[in-house]
Motif scaffolding. Sequence first.
Motif, short mmCIF file in Angstrom:
data_model
loop_
_atom_site.label_atom_id
_atom_site.label_comp_id
_atom_site.label_asym_id
_atom_site.label_seq_id
_atom_site.Cartn_x
_atom_site.Cartn_y
_atom_site.Cartn_z
N ARG A 125 0.96 -1.48 0.10
CA ARG A 125 0.24 -0.15 0.12
C ARG A 125 0.45 1.00 0.01
NH1 ARG A 125 -4.98 -0.07 1.85
NH2 ARG A 125 -5.62 -2.09 2.65
N ASN A 130 -1.61 10.51 6.57
CA ASN A 130 -2.86 10.61 7.35
C ASN A 130 -3.26 8.53 7.55
OD1 ASN A 130 -4.24 12.64 8.72
ND2 ASN A 130 -4.77 12.79 6.22
N GLN A 131 -1.89 7.58 6.76
CA GLN A 131 -2.25 6.57 6.40
C GLN A 131 -2.99 5.49 5.85
OE1 GLN A 131 -0.17 4.45 8.94
NE2 GLN A 131 0.93 6.15 9.32
N LYS A 132 -3.62 7.19 4.98
CA LYS A 132 -4.40 6.93 4.03
C LYS A 132 -4.38 5.75 2.31
CE LYS A 132 -8.82 6.99 1.46
NZ LYS A 132 -7.90 6.17 0.22
N THR A 133 -3.96 5.11 2.39
CA THR A 133 -3.52 4.43 1.19
C THR A 133 -4.51 5.18 0.20
OG1 THR A 133 -4.02 1.89 2.18
CG2 THR A 133 -4.10 2.41 -0.54
N PHE A 136 -1.71 1.10 -4.60
CA PHE A 136 -2.23 0.26 -4.56
C PHE A 136 -0.86 -0.46 -5.82
CE2 PHE A 136 -5.59 -0.63 -2.97
CZ PHE A 136 -6.03 -0.47 -1.90
N VAL A 162 -1.99 -0.52 -9.03
CA VAL A 162 -4.11 -0.40 -8.92
C VAL A 162 -4.18 0.59 -8.39
CG1 VAL A 162 -5.73 -1.68 -7.93
CG2 VAL A 162 -3.82 -3.33 -8.38
N LEU A 164 -6.26 3.81 -7.72
CA LEU A 164 -7.21 4.28 -6.56
C LEU A 164 -8.20 5.40 -7.09
CD1 LEU A 164 -6.98 2.68 -3.93
CD2 LEU A 164 -7.91 4.46 -3.26
N ARG A 165 -9.65 5.78 -6.90
CA ARG A 165 -10.03 7.19 -8.06
C ARG A 165 -9.57 7.84 -6.93
NH1 ARG A 165 -15.64 5.95 -10.01
NH2 ARG A 165 -15.67 8.09 -10.93
N GLY A 166 -9.34 9.21 -7.79
CA GLY A 166 -9.63 10.47 -7.04
C GLY A 166 -7.54 10.49 -6.51
N TYR A 167 -6.98 9.59 -6.74
CA TYR A 167 -6.28 10.19 -6.56
C TYR A 167 -4.17 9.75 -8.07
CZ TYR A 167 -7.32 9.20 -1.58
OH TYR A 167 -7.69 10.07 -0.37
N ARG B 49 -10.69 8.35 6.65
CA ARG B 49 -9.53 8.99 6.06
C ARG B 49 -8.83 9.44 4.68
NH1 ARG B 49 -5.54 6.01 9.92
NH2 ARG B 49 -6.64 4.01 10.22
N ILE B 72 -14.99 12.42 -6.92
CA ILE B 72 -14.99 11.12 -6.01
C ILE B 72 -13.56 10.24 -5.28
CG2 ILE B 72 -15.51 8.47 -5.70
CD1 ILE B 72 -17.84 9.89 -7.23
N GLY B 74 -11.48 6.94 -4.04
CA GLY B 74 -11.88 5.56 -3.24
C GLY B 74 -11.21 5.20 -2.09
N ASP B 76 -9.81 2.30 1.06
CA ASP B 76 -8.72 1.79 1.21
C ASP B 76 -9.50 0.45 1.00
OD1 ASP B 76 -7.27 3.36 2.15
OD2 ASP B 76 -6.50 2.42 3.65
#
Lengths: 526, 249
Positions: A125, A130-133, A136, A162, A164-167, B49, B72, B74, B76
């Motif tokens: 991860r 904030n330890q937010k993923t 991946f 992989v 993440l939406r929004g990142y 988070r 939006i 994602g 975890d």
Amino acid sequence: MSWDSEFILPSGAGVRELTRRLRKLTPCRPDGRRSVERTFLDTFDWRLYNRGKVLEERHDGNDDIVLQMRALRSAGPEVVAKPAAAVRFVRDLPAGTMRRRLESVVQMRALLPVVRVHSRISTLRIIDKNQKTVAFLELEKNKIAAGSRSRSAAELTRARIVPLRGYVKAARGLSQLLVEALECTPAENDTFVAAALLACRKPGAYSAKLDIRLDPDTPAHVASKLVFRRLHEIIRCNENGMRQQIDSEFLHDFRVAVRRTRSALAQLKAAFPQTPVDRYLRDFRWLQQTTGSARDLDVYLLKFADFENLVDRSLHADLRLLKEFLGQQREIAYRRLVRSLDSKRYRKLMNDWQAFIGQSSRERSNSNSAVPAIRDLARKRIWRLYRRAMKEGRRIKTNSPAEHLHELRKTCKKLRYLLELFQGIFPKRKLKKLIRSLRQLQDNLGEFNDLQVQSEVLQSFSTKMYQKKDGKAETLMATGVLVQALMKKKSAARVEFQSHFETFAQPAVDALFRELFHTTAADRAP
Amino acid sequence: MKVLAAYNIKGGVGKTSAAVNLGYLAACEGARTLVWDLDPQGAASFYFRVKPKIKGGTRRLLRKKNRALDVIKGTDYRNLDLLPADFSYRNLELVLDDGKKRRRRLRKIVKPLRNEYDYVFIDCAPSISLVSENVFAVSDALLVPTIPTTLSLRTLKTLLDFRARHDLSDLPILAFFSMVDRRKALHRLILDNPPKTSGSILASSIPYASEVEKMGMYRAPLPAYAGRSRAAAAFESLWSEIKDALDGG
Ligand SMILES: Nc1ncnc2c1ncn2[C@@H]1O[C@H](COP(=O)(O)OP(=O)(O)OP(=O)(O)O)[C@@H](O)[C@H]1O
Ligand SMILES: [Mg+2]
């Protein structure tokens, strides 16, 4: 996606090494390691691959099955489902997104394993403060499972982002990091494709489509042999699936290829010597007939849910016996079909036919007269069939007997096959238009005919059941109600015929047929 | 797509924990799920988070087409996304009011979600207001956590009356008991003999449990860190009852 998501690790560096180095560069946390048995699935005719989808069935250690679908060359699964058992047909899936998505693509076809891969996947991860993923990274070591042995290849050790939406930024950054700091190479192929190729399976290899490129000036006998060879290939490819009764479409594709062969042979026989042609026509007709009842029963069973919807819910239980009976009849029909495939006649037909269409064409050409170019022969035959269809259609009035529609249906079918067989030599757009207008008429005629046959056959089946004492009066009655409903639909189709025919017979369509296929005196002049 | 709003006129009854935990359970089953944190306090965003911030705030979200898809995030967890809270939601009431069709303005935000998700869970702020009316207009059902006390039941009655008065009779109200403490006589009494005036109340109830409170500490949905707890089992049973109710209705 403007950045790469799948990478091949630098040679020499294993998963552990890469992880160690990555952790120095970006905050991340290991998120477990698992062994998964992955089976990539697709239909025999690659319906998923052709739509750019990858479907895999994953078995984790604890017997759970996870079905994942994603886009080819993309990272994260788009849809996930957890069926209770391995899934062969879409209808076995629990209701939900996966089923809905697959239904329209896969339809009645079986999902078959393309390649089995044993993967060890370590997930990392990538996290923020904030330890937010935020992304991946999956590091996979894949081995192709082939029987008892397995094969690995450097190409199958991969890193996969992989996102993440929004990142997106995080994913892009990671992608850059992998290439620039960690010397990974973006993968050219999806893991699925790479693994399939290593297992000697070429995604997309089989298709029942004809798509033969033909030079319009090719002599007719040469061109038709190209078509015959392609059809022969389709016939042979489907034998195995028919024998094993994998799904209904093997037999379907097989029969369409046989029928197209017959049709082309009958229409283009001028290009070949008569004796062998007559024999092949006879033999292919036999093949068509001997496989007919198995196909009919497949269709009844495929349509059974539609049948049920035609009658009141209270009668569904009574129809169940009929369905079982149809299933038994289908078994019998398939056994007969396999006997035909095993017969001397079939083997000889295939061998002789293969030799016939494989022969270099010059020696076989009709020596007396010059063989026409395929364009000319096709035009002539198409024009003639079109004229016949028009004549047969025009004579049909509201009170004409069903046989007249039946005749027209057969003519239209022949016309359709010719248009499709030789689509390569006529302007694509215009041909598409013609096929479309023909198809709506054919659909109507087909429906009328199917309903007619279905109501007769279902009635006779249920009577047979009743007489054999394995049926109940309730089933006989429920079938009666169903047959009534089918007849009613049939009358509706009959009423609609006129307007469908008028659409087909409109001047614009006629003009197009004339333009493409009518041979004028000027054409005929040397 | 089904839109389910965790709603109650009262505060502190378990709306956020319902939205977050039910959303998580739906996602675990493979359904594409969105939690929409519509409370300016941003409790749901906190649990995931995610910063309670939307670029451009409420106005942009309401005006720009398909804006929701851009903001939006994602979470975890697989299949589970979040539409984060934003401080500007405080003024949502006012922003909604300065336009036409003032009771239907959230529709525009929901529309592009239809192809993307199977479930949207809205975590509402407590109150009954123009915002709630907008929520009602986009929802397929309200999930109403209700503490088994006399006062809470009266609030539920108020909601039912509101629905009747405002012609919302086809909006199912799925009330369930929340923060149930079996040691309390009143809780037991109400649970065993739910009053008829409160409409029908789902059979599953959520017990009062310290694991639920710990969501704030773990910053994660309850089943993600205490999957075997009694409270997690209660949410599972609640979720399956909700699905049945949606299918039936
Ligand atoms: N079943 C429960 N057992 C114990 N504590 C709970 C339970 N459900 C919620 N809580 C706690 O009660 C508080 C309020 O819960 P929650 O935030 O879910 O309610 P809410 O209705 O969303 O509140 P608000 O109206 O403030 O948004 C939180 O601190 C939460 O941890
Ligand atoms: Mg809350």
